[in-house]
Scaffold this active site. Structure first.
Site, mmCIF file in Angstrom:
data_model
loop_
_atom_site.group_PDB
_atom_site.id
_atom_site.type_symbol
_atom_site.label_atom_id
_atom_site.label_comp_id
_atom_site.label_asym_id
_atom_site.label_seq_id
_atom_site.Cartn_x
_atom_site.Cartn_y
_atom_site.Cartn_z
ATOM 1 N N ASN A 211 4.078 5.578 10.598
ATOM 2 C CA ASN A 211 5.357 5.592 10.519
ATOM 3 C C ASN A 211 5.904 6.039 9.410
ATOM 4 O O ASN A 211 7.053 6.834 9.118
ATOM 5 C CB ASN A 211 6.022 4.332 11.020
ATOM 6 C CG ASN A 211 7.484 4.287 10.808
ATOM 7 O OD1 ASN A 211 8.470 4.822 11.367
ATOM 8 N ND2 ASN A 211 7.715 3.643 9.617
ATOM 9 N N ASN B 25 1.054 -1.046 0.022
ATOM 10 C CA ASN B 25 0.077 -0.107 -0.030
ATOM 11 C C ASN B 25 0.799 1.270 -0.221
ATOM 12 O O ASN B 25 1.785 1.296 0.700
ATOM 13 C CB ASN B 25 -0.939 0.115 1.251
ATOM 14 C CG ASN B 25 -1.576 1.178 1.241
ATOM 15 O OD1 ASN B 25 -1.255 2.159 1.952
ATOM 16 N ND2 ASN B 25 -2.854 1.298 0.872
ATOM 17 N N TYR C 208 10.087 18.863 5.186
ATOM 18 C CA TYR C 208 9.876 18.112 6.438
ATOM 19 C C TYR C 208 9.575 18.844 7.700
ATOM 20 O O TYR C 208 8.764 18.173 8.356
ATOM 21 C CB TYR C 208 11.328 17.411 6.252
ATOM 22 C CG TYR C 208 11.554 16.290 7.371
ATOM 23 C CD1 TYR C 208 10.887 14.890 6.960
ATOM 24 C CD2 TYR C 208 12.144 16.301 8.620
ATOM 25 C CE1 TYR C 208 11.113 14.058 7.887
ATOM 26 C CE2 TYR C 208 12.188 15.442 9.128
ATOM 27 C CZ TYR C 208 11.718 13.870 9.001
ATOM 28 O OH TYR C 208 11.543 12.969 9.846
ATOM 29 N N ALA C 209 10.265 19.775 7.990
ATOM 30 C CA ALA C 209 9.798 20.314 9.487
ATOM 31 C C ALA C 209 8.291 20.948 9.508
ATOM 32 O O ALA C 209 7.769 20.625 10.497
ATOM 33 C CB ALA C 209 10.911 21.246 9.606
ATOM 34 N N SER D 217 5.950 19.453 7.862
ATOM 35 C CA SER D 217 5.049 18.409 7.826
ATOM 36 C C SER D 217 5.080 17.979 9.157
ATOM 37 O O SER D 217 3.947 17.401 9.799
ATOM 38 C CB SER D 217 5.450 17.217 6.929
ATOM 39 O OG SER D 217 6.837 16.750 7.269
HETATM 40 P P1 NAI Z 1 13.058 4.766 6.305
HETATM 41 O O1 NAI Z 1 13.550 5.491 5.161
HETATM 42 O O2 NAI Z 1 14.162 3.702 6.643
HETATM 43 O O3 NAI Z 1 11.650 4.233 6.518
HETATM 44 C C1 NAI Z 1 10.726 4.862 6.092
HETATM 45 C C2 NAI Z 1 9.622 3.822 5.489
HETATM 46 O O4 NAI Z 1 8.428 4.359 4.968
HETATM 47 C C3 NAI Z 1 10.274 2.896 4.334
HETATM 48 O O5 NAI Z 1 9.979 1.662 4.627
HETATM 49 C C4 NAI Z 1 9.767 3.396 3.146
HETATM 50 O O6 NAI Z 1 9.452 2.490 2.085
HETATM 51 C C5 NAI Z 1 8.243 3.953 3.763
HETATM 52 N N1 NAI Z 1 7.541 4.768 2.972
HETATM 53 C C6 NAI Z 1 7.916 5.918 2.335
HETATM 54 N N2 NAI Z 1 6.883 6.695 1.621
HETATM 55 C C7 NAI Z 1 5.989 5.671 1.711
HETATM 56 C C8 NAI Z 1 4.655 5.639 0.791
HETATM 57 N N3 NAI Z 1 4.423 6.493 0.255
HETATM 58 N N4 NAI Z 1 3.575 4.702 1.460
HETATM 59 C C9 NAI Z 1 4.004 3.626 2.170
HETATM 60 N N5 NAI Z 1 5.560 3.629 2.861
HETATM 61 C C10 NAI Z 1 6.303 4.490 2.090
HETATM 62 O O7 NAI Z 1 13.465 5.758 7.290
HETATM 63 P P2 NAI Z 1 13.077 5.869 9.018
HETATM 64 O O8 NAI Z 1 14.178 6.576 9.502
HETATM 65 O O9 NAI Z 1 12.710 4.617 9.576
HETATM 66 O O10 NAI Z 1 11.802 6.492 9.104
HETATM 67 C C11 NAI Z 1 10.514 6.161 9.718
HETATM 68 C C12 NAI Z 1 9.933 7.537 10.453
HETATM 69 O O11 NAI Z 1 10.493 8.103 11.586
HETATM 70 C C13 NAI Z 1 9.598 8.623 9.272
HETATM 71 O O12 NAI Z 1 8.398 8.958 9.584
HETATM 72 C C14 NAI Z 1 10.604 9.538 9.687
HETATM 73 O O13 NAI Z 1 10.448 10.921 9.233
HETATM 74 C C15 NAI Z 1 10.999 9.582 11.112
HETATM 75 N N6 NAI Z 1 11.895 9.950 11.662
HETATM 76 C C16 NAI Z 1 13.325 9.321 11.620
HETATM 77 C C17 NAI Z 1 14.338 9.839 12.254
HETATM 78 C C18 NAI Z 1 15.709 9.211 12.181
HETATM 79 O O14 NAI Z 1 16.739 9.634 12.705
HETATM 80 N N7 NAI Z 1 15.768 8.201 11.443
HETATM 81 C C19 NAI Z 1 14.372 11.031 13.338
HETATM 82 C C20 NAI Z 1 12.956 11.550 13.119
HETATM 83 C C21 NAI Z 1 11.743 10.940 12.483
#
Ligand code: NAI
Length: 267
Positions: free
Chosen positions: A105, A77, A170-171, A173
């Site tokens: 997430n 999805n 991003y900020a 959002s």
């Molecule tokens: P990541 O890039 O490893 O994971 C993001 C996930 O979201 C991936 O599995 C990707 O395929 C999925 N995704 C992206 N667009 C999508 C869509 N249109 N439909 C369905 N799935 C989609 O990144 P991470 O770090 O695990 O990020 C997860 C969350 O944590 C995000 O919301 C990010 O903004 C937030 N975050 C991460 C931080 C970090 O230091 N890694 C810090 C603060 C927030």
């Protein structure tokens, strides 16, 4: 007063373990095929939940569920296709049961000086990180409100807490997500639906590595203002998510919990 801290057997109460357990709960985690979402799925499954992860591509989801075990399932999805989100909820509820926990997430980042950010860039980030989060939350909360039960988690960011350069969309959002949490907590509390955010600090995932690679200054600044002097692991977010989704957090709503090694209060 003489407190005996060693009366474990006598004092141990199964309620203590159960209050944080997610046995019998159905959890939907978007973007659960990698990074933080993958680890939230692992932690929630370990806590007893049946977990459904979503993502855009089947192969990584298949590999992820293969590793995560029999209580984790996937559905392909794309959260940006807003008109498919009600169908996603209906499919999950008919195959697995009603959703008790939603973790919004999935997210994307973009690092660019503000003056170079186009309207298309800006809309793309807002669409994934904010509009889709609202649309899916509405679709899931509809049932939660009717059932008078549910917990919703948002993944915010330090970018919503203080000014980080080159992440204007991003900020914006993530700041929107923080506002949404407060409004929805005030609307949903009377229906026994809780909604909270986790604000991760700098967590070792591919998103973070992309933002930091080739930018050692940024990496050092992030680390230097983190009192614990290390980056977080995705599991650190996973355990916090289990807590906020559990009965142990039943009086917590409308909150944003930093899980950041102190980054948000660091000097
Ligand atoms: P990541 O890039 O490893 O994971 C993001 C996930 O979201 C991936 O599995 C990707 O395929 C999925 N995704 C992206 N667009 C999508 C869509 N249109 N439909 C369905 N799935 C989609 O990144 P991470 O770090 O695990 O990020 C997860 C969350 O944590 C995000 O919301 C990010 O903004 C937030 N975050 C991460 C931080 C970090 O230091 N890694 C810090 C603060 C927030």
């Amino acid at each position: 007063m003489n407190i005996n801290y060693h009366k474990n057997e006598e004092n141990h109460n199964p309620i203590f373990a159960n209050i944080f357990a997610l046995d019998g709960k159905i959890a939907l985690i978007t973007g659960g095929g990698s990074g933080i979402g993958y680890e939230i799925a692992d932690c929630m499954a370990m806590a007893g939940a049946t977990v459904i992860i979503t993502g855009r591509r089947e192969l990584p989801l298949k590999e992820a569920t293969g590793k995560l075990g029999k209580n984790v399932h996937y559905i392909v999805n794309d959260v940006t296709e807003l008109d498919k989100l009600e169908g996603l909820v209906a499919e999950i509820e008919s195959r697995f049961g009603t959703i008790d926990i939603l973790v919004n997430n999935a997210g994307i980042n973009m690092k660019k000086p503000a003056l170079e950010v186009t309207d298309e860039d800006f809309s793309r980030i807002i669409h994934t990180n904010l509009s889709a989060v609202f649309a899916l939350t509405r679709a899931v909360a509809n049932g939660m409100v009717a059932r008078q039960s549910g917990a919703i988690l948002m993944i915010s960011s330090m970018a919503a807490y203080y000014g980080i350069d080159r992440v204007v969309a991003y900020a914006a959002s993530k700041s929107g997500v923080e506002g949404m949490v407060k409004v929805l907590a005030s609307e949903f509390s009377k229906f026994n639906v809780r909604i909270n955010a986790i604000a991760p600090g700098f967590i070792e995932t591919s998103m973070m590595k992309t933002a930091m690679s080739s930018d050692p200054d940024r990496m050092n600044r992030a680390l230097n203002r983190t009192p614990m002097a290390k980056f977080g692991k995705p599991k650190d977010i996973g355990w916090a998510a289990v807590f906020l989704a559990s009965e142990g957090a039943s009086y917590i709503t409308g909150a944003s919990l930093p899980v950041d090694g102190g980054n948000s209060i660091g000097f």
